[in-house]
Design a protein around this motif. Sequence first.
Motif, PDB file in Angstrom:
ATOM      1  N   THR A   1       0.821  -1.219   0.000  1.00  0.00           N
ATOM      2  CA  THR A   1       0.000   0.000   0.000  1.00  0.00           C
ATOM      3  C   THR A   1       0.855   1.268   0.000  1.00  0.00           C
ATOM      4  O   THR A   1       0.423   2.303  -0.500  1.00  0.00           O
ATOM      5  N   HIS A   2       2.072   1.186   0.535  1.00  0.00           N
ATOM      6  CA  HIS A   2       2.962   2.358   0.485  1.00  0.00           C
ATOM      7  C   HIS A   2       3.269   2.727  -0.969  1.00  0.00           C
ATOM      8  O   HIS A   2       3.304   3.895  -1.328  1.00  0.00           O
ATOM      9  N   TYR A   3       3.509   1.701  -1.773  1.00  0.00           N
ATOM     10  CA  TYR A   3       3.879   1.921  -3.172  1.00  0.00           C
ATOM     11  C   TYR A   3       2.797   2.724  -3.899  1.00  0.00           C
ATOM     12  O   TYR A   3       3.080   3.524  -4.789  1.00  0.00           O
TER      13      TYR A   3
ATOM     14  N   ALA B   1       0.578   5.381   5.391  1.00  0.00           N
ATOM     15  CA  ALA B   1       1.450   6.327   6.094  1.00  0.00           C
ATOM     16  C   ALA B   1       2.056   5.629   7.300  1.00  0.00           C
ATOM     17  O   ALA B   1       1.389   4.843   7.974  1.00  0.00           O
ATOM     18  N   ASP B   2       3.323   5.909   7.558  1.00  0.00           N
ATOM     19  CA  ASP B   2       3.962   5.425   8.773  1.00  0.00           C
ATOM     20  C   ASP B   2       4.158   6.605   9.718  1.00  0.00           C
ATOM     21  O   ASP B   2       4.865   7.565   9.394  1.00  0.00           O
ATOM     22  N   VAL B   3       3.493   6.519  10.865  1.00  0.00           N
ATOM     23  CA  VAL B   3       3.573   7.575  11.884  1.00  0.00           C
ATOM     24  C   VAL B   3       4.580   7.138  12.941  1.00  0.00           C
ATOM     25  O   VAL B   3       4.390   6.111  13.582  1.00  0.00           O
TER      26      VAL B   3
ATOM     27  N   ILE C   1       3.279   3.443  13.801  1.00  0.00           N
ATOM     28  CA  ILE C   1       1.894   3.066  13.511  1.00  0.00           C
ATOM     29  C   ILE C   1       1.704   3.181  12.004  1.00  0.00           C
ATOM     30  O   ILE C   1       1.979   4.225  11.413  1.00  0.00           O
ATOM     31  N   HIS C   2       1.281   2.086  11.403  1.00  0.00           N
ATOM     32  CA  HIS C   2       1.029   2.057   9.961  1.00  0.00           C
ATOM     33  C   HIS C   2      -0.477   2.217   9.743  1.00  0.00           C
ATOM     34  O   HIS C   2      -1.283   1.503  10.326  1.00  0.00           O
ATOM     35  N   ILE C   3      -0.813   3.180   8.900  1.00  0.00           N
ATOM     36  CA  ILE C   3      -2.223   3.436   8.587  1.00  0.00           C
ATOM     37  C   ILE C   3      -2.374   3.298   7.081  1.00  0.00           C
ATOM     38  O   ILE C   3      -1.730   4.040   6.325  1.00  0.00           O
TER      39      ILE C   3
HETATM   40 ZN   LIG Z   1       3.897   1.107   6.823  1.00  0.00          ZN
END
Ligand SMILES: [Zn+2]
Length: 214
Positions: free
Chosen positions: A129-131, A136-138, A206-208
Motif C-alpha cells: 500500500t505504500h507503493y 502512512a507510517d507515523v 503506527i502504519h495506517i
Molecule cells: Zn507502513
Amino acid sequence: MSVVLLLSTALLLTSCGSLEDVDPTPACPPGVGRGIWDLGFLEGKDAGPGSTEARKLLENPNFGATPQAAGDLEEGIVDQRLIATLRVLTKERRICVETFKEGHYFLPGVPDGPLIPEGYGKAGGLPNTHYYGRAADVWWVDGKPVEGNATDPDVLEVGRILAGIPPEMRPDQIIGPPRWATALGYGRERGWVLAPGQLELHEDHIHIGYMDKE
Ligand SMILES: [Zn+2]
C-alpha cells in the motif's frame, strides 16, 4: 425639563489571555523537520485533484512530515482517504509522518515495488500500500516516539480516533506495536491487523493504510 443622560458604555476589550493552549513544539522532532515544500505548491499553482486537502494538511502545525513525506503530498501521490484521516487525527493530536511512498523500504537497500517482498513475514506477496500512496507510517505522536510509548495515553488516543472514523472511510490496515494493539483491544472488523508477526514488525511506528483502490 428632562435631562437626557447619555450613558456610554465602555466596551472593554478584554483579553482574557486564554488563547488556546497551542503547544509550540513541532509535530516532528528536531532534525526531522516538517518538510520543505515549494511555494508554488502552497500558492496552488500545481492545483491538481485533491491538492487543496494536501495543502491544508501541510499547513496544519499539528502535522509534521519528513521532506520525503511532504514531497509525496505535494506531488499528489497520497490517497485522498489517507489525507482525510490524517486531517482527522491532527485535529486532536500532533502527528509526524515519516513515510508515505518515497523512502519506504521493506528490505534495507531493496527498492519497494507493487508487492510486499517475500521474506517480509506472512504479508510477503500482498500489495504494497505504500507503493500506491495508500499508507502512512507515523513515528511520533505529540512529540513522543511511538517506540517505547505504545501505551502512552496520547499514542493510544490515535488508535481511538481511528476507531471513531466511520467504517466506510476508516483505514483497513491499522498496525502498531503489539502492546498498543492489545491495550486498544479492537478487532479485525475495525481495521486492526492483529497478526502477531505484523505487530512485531511495527514496534516503532503506527502504519495506517487502505488496502483497496478508492
Ligand atoms: Zn507502513
